[in-house]
Design an enzyme around this catalytic site. Structure first.
Site, short mmCIF file in Angstrom:
data_model
loop_
_atom_site.label_atom_id
_atom_site.label_comp_id
_atom_site.label_asym_id
_atom_site.label_seq_id
_atom_site.Cartn_x
_atom_site.Cartn_y
_atom_site.Cartn_z
N SER A 1 0.57 -1.13 -0.24
CA SER A 1 0.31 0.15 0.18
C SER A 1 0.74 1.51 0.30
O SER A 1 0.67 2.22 0.04
CB SER A 1 -0.99 -0.43 1.23
OG SER A 1 -0.63 -1.00 1.96
N ASN B 1 -3.56 5.87 -1.42
CA ASN B 1 -3.10 6.46 -0.17
C ASN B 1 -2.73 7.95 -0.64
O ASN B 1 -2.79 8.17 0.99
CB ASN B 1 -2.22 5.33 0.11
CG ASN B 1 -3.05 4.04 0.13
OD1 ASN B 1 -4.55 4.12 1.10
ND2 ASN B 1 -2.63 2.36 0.94
N GLU C 1 -4.95 -0.60 -8.12
CA GLU C 1 -4.26 -0.51 -8.67
C GLU C 1 -2.71 -0.37 -9.56
O GLU C 1 -2.59 -1.83 -8.27
CB GLU C 1 -3.62 0.70 -7.54
CG GLU C 1 -4.67 1.89 -7.12
CD GLU C 1 -3.97 2.93 -5.80
OE1 GLU C 1 -4.21 4.23 -5.82
OE2 GLU C 1 -3.68 2.28 -4.91
N HIS D 1 -2.39 -3.00 -6.19
CA HIS D 1 -3.02 -3.20 -5.40
C HIS D 1 -4.70 -2.91 -4.75
O HIS D 1 -5.13 -2.72 -5.85
CB HIS D 1 -2.00 -1.89 -5.10
CG HIS D 1 -2.63 -1.08 -3.44
ND1 HIS D 1 -3.28 -0.05 -2.84
CD2 HIS D 1 -2.90 -1.64 -1.89
CE1 HIS D 1 -3.13 0.00 -1.80
NE2 HIS D 1 -3.54 -0.98 -1.30
N1 3HC Z 1 -15.86 -9.48 3.10
C1 3HC Z 1 -17.19 -9.58 2.12
N2 3HC Z 1 -17.97 -9.36 1.64
C2 3HC Z 1 -18.05 -8.01 2.50
C3 3HC Z 1 -17.52 -7.41 3.67
C4 3HC Z 1 -16.66 -8.58 3.67
N3 3HC Z 1 -15.06 -8.51 4.26
N4 3HC Z 1 -17.97 -7.12 4.28
C5 3HC Z 1 -18.97 -6.98 3.61
N5 3HC Z 1 -18.93 -7.05 2.67
C6 3HC Z 1 -20.70 -7.14 1.81
C7 3HC Z 1 -21.83 -7.86 2.38
O1 3HC Z 1 -21.69 -8.92 2.57
C8 3HC Z 1 -23.00 -7.30 1.23
O2 3HC Z 1 -22.55 -7.51 0.90
P1 3HC Z 1 -24.23 -7.95 -0.01
O3 3HC Z 1 -24.49 -6.36 -1.05
O4 3HC Z 1 -24.42 -8.92 -1.44
O5 3HC Z 1 -25.19 -8.51 0.87
C9 3HC Z 1 -22.20 -5.60 0.79
O6 3HC Z 1 -20.22 -5.99 1.12
C10 3HC Z 1 -21.90 -4.36 2.19
O7 3HC Z 1 -21.70 -4.93 3.26
P2 3HC Z 1 -22.92 -4.14 4.52
O8 3HC Z 1 -23.97 -4.39 4.08
O9 3HC Z 1 -22.12 -5.00 5.40
O10 3HC Z 1 -22.31 -2.60 4.88
P3 3HC Z 1 -22.25 -1.87 4.64
O11 3HC Z 1 -22.78 -1.33 2.61
O12 3HC Z 1 -21.48 -0.72 5.21
O13 3HC Z 1 -20.77 -1.95 3.51
C11 3HC Z 1 -18.30 -1.96 3.59
C12 3HC Z 1 -19.56 -2.16 3.89
C13 3HC Z 1 -18.24 -2.00 1.86
C14 3HC Z 1 -17.03 -1.97 4.14
C15 3HC Z 1 -18.75 -0.29 3.34
O14 3HC Z 1 -19.12 0.47 4.76
C16 3HC Z 1 -17.25 0.39 3.00
O15 3HC Z 1 -17.23 0.02 0.98
N6 3HC Z 1 -16.37 1.27 2.86
C17 3HC Z 1 -15.92 1.37 3.13
C18 3HC Z 1 -14.60 0.98 2.42
C19 3HC Z 1 -13.53 1.21 2.47
O16 3HC Z 1 -13.15 2.52 2.23
N7 3HC Z 1 -11.62 0.41 2.47
C20 3HC Z 1 -10.97 0.99 1.42
C21 3HC Z 1 -9.88 1.07 2.41
S1 3HC Z 1 -8.00 1.66 1.93
C22 3HC Z 1 -7.59 0.30 2.17
O17 3HC Z 1 -7.77 -0.62 1.42
C23 3HC Z 1 -6.26 0.30 0.81
C24 3HC Z 1 -5.07 0.08 1.81
O18 3HC Z 1 -3.72 -0.21 1.26
C25 3HC Z 1 -4.97 0.45 3.70
#
Ligand code: 3HC
Length: 294
Positions: free
Chosen positions: A119, A190, A152, A140
């Site tokens: 990352s 990031n 990415e 990524h």
């Molecule tokens: N694995 C698989 N599926 C998942 C999951 C997981 N860990 N978490 C959630 N889901 C699925 C759920 O099963 C649900 O599926 P469905 O639509 O088929 O029912 C769907 O995602 C939506 O989940 P929820 O209804 O439980 O909850 P939300 O609508 O709040 O969504 C989220 C959860 C997708 C995590 C949403 O909150 C989100 O997009 N959050 C932001 C995540 C983000 O910004 N990620 C980037 C982080 S930075 C990064 O990764 C870079 C690194 O280098 C640090």
């Protein structure tokens, strides 16, 4: 070059997610961990995701069985010797990654593409630990991998056009939207996300507003799916601290410097959701704002 078989190194949150979507897309995947317990935990996460997807009718039982048959766990790096693409998703530590890339370079045929899911580190340093820097790139993915559409695809100054194209098409073939990024620490997302998350911690430190209201502000004011402090707990405060330190080392700019509150929370073992406590306490049925000692 056609990718027929994929190796993944590291069966944590990211490695398991990458292996899951790759196996679902029809590739035979070998995923390697250093300890059986870590491997079992990662494979268990994948199984749970597949079971939930079948329950929700998002995946047929047949597709699940096919994906599961594509996936194999191992403790031996040698088992990745016939992979056309190996994606590294181990700890964010350059020395560990360089050791791994050098080992993969010895084990895999010269045409195998070696990719890093880093990352914040620059990919060129890993590439130069191999004898094939032209066949090394970044791939990524974002957390949670099965849900987030972006990958990415990172090209270093030594990455060949063929390697980049193959990696870009591979990302598409596993159902993701690739974007091309240069090998600058933090790439696109990031570079912009980390200062934002660190600023949210600075806002807590400065008493600008409560943790809940900062999160609510960004969710409702900007349409983000999660507020920054919830997102920090989700990504992991330890992971964020690692990334911020690496980016600060690289750019020497204040905006990447981990704020004291982040450092103290990590020292206290409050890593976010995975440890049960970060900006929120996850011990109850609903997360509650944790006592931050401010
Ligand atoms: N694995 C698989 N599926 C998942 C999951 C997981 N860990 N978490 C959630 N889901 C699925 C759920 O099963 C649900 O599926 P469905 O639509 O088929 O029912 C769907 O995602 C939506 O989940 P929820 O209804 O439980 O909850 P939300 O609508 O709040 O969504 C989220 C959860 C997708 C995590 C949403 O909150 C989100 O997009 N959050 C932001 C995540 C983000 O910004 N990620 C980037 C982080 S930075 C990064 O990764 C870079 C690194 O280098 C640090």
């Amino acid at each position: 070059m056609a990718i027929k078989k994929v190796g993944v190194v590291g069966c944590g949150l990211m490695g398991a997610g990458i292996a899951q979507v790759t196996a679902e897309a029809g590739y035979p995947v070998v995923i390697r961990e250093v300890e059986q317990a870590f491997l079992d935990r990662g494979l268990g996460m994948i199984e749970k995701n597949w079971a939930r997807a079948v329950e929700k009718g998002k995946l047929t039982a047949e597709a699940r069985a096919k994906a599961a048959a594509n996936l194999r766990g191992t403790l031996s790096l040698e088992d990745l010797r016939d992979c056309d693409l190996v994606i590294e998703a181990i700890i964010e530590n350059i020395e560990e990654k360089k050791k791994l890339f050098a080992a993969l370079d010895r084990i895999c045929p010269p045409e195998t593409i070696l990719a890093s899911n880093t990352s914040s580190l620059t990919v060129i340093e890993m590439a130069m630990a191999t004898g094939r820097p032209d066949r090394v790139c970044g791939l990524h993915f974002f957390n949670p991998v099965p849900v987030m559409k972006l990958v990415e695809v990172v090209r270093t100054v030594r990455t060949s056009e063929g390697t980049f194209r193959t990696a870009y098409e591979f990302a598409r073939s596993v159902g993701k939207e690739p974007v091309a990024a240069k090998d600058n620490s933090g790439f696109i997302v990031n570079l912009l996300l980390v200062p934002y998350l660190l600023d949210a911690i600075r806002a807590v430190e400065a008493g600008v507003a409560s943790v809940e209201d900062i999160d609510k502000g960004m969710k409702l004011g900007c349409g983000h799916p999660m507020g920054p402090l919830t997102l920090l707990d989700f990504v992991g405060l330890d992971t964020t601290s690692y990334i911020a330190n690496i980016m600060f080392e690289e750019y020497r700019e204040k905006r990447y410097a981990p704020p004291p509150l982040l450092r103290k929370m990590v020292q206290a073992g409050f890593f976010g959701k995975k440890s049960g406590r970060g900006f929120y306490d996850y011990s109850g049925p609903e997360p509650k704002v944790a006592d931050l000692g401010l």
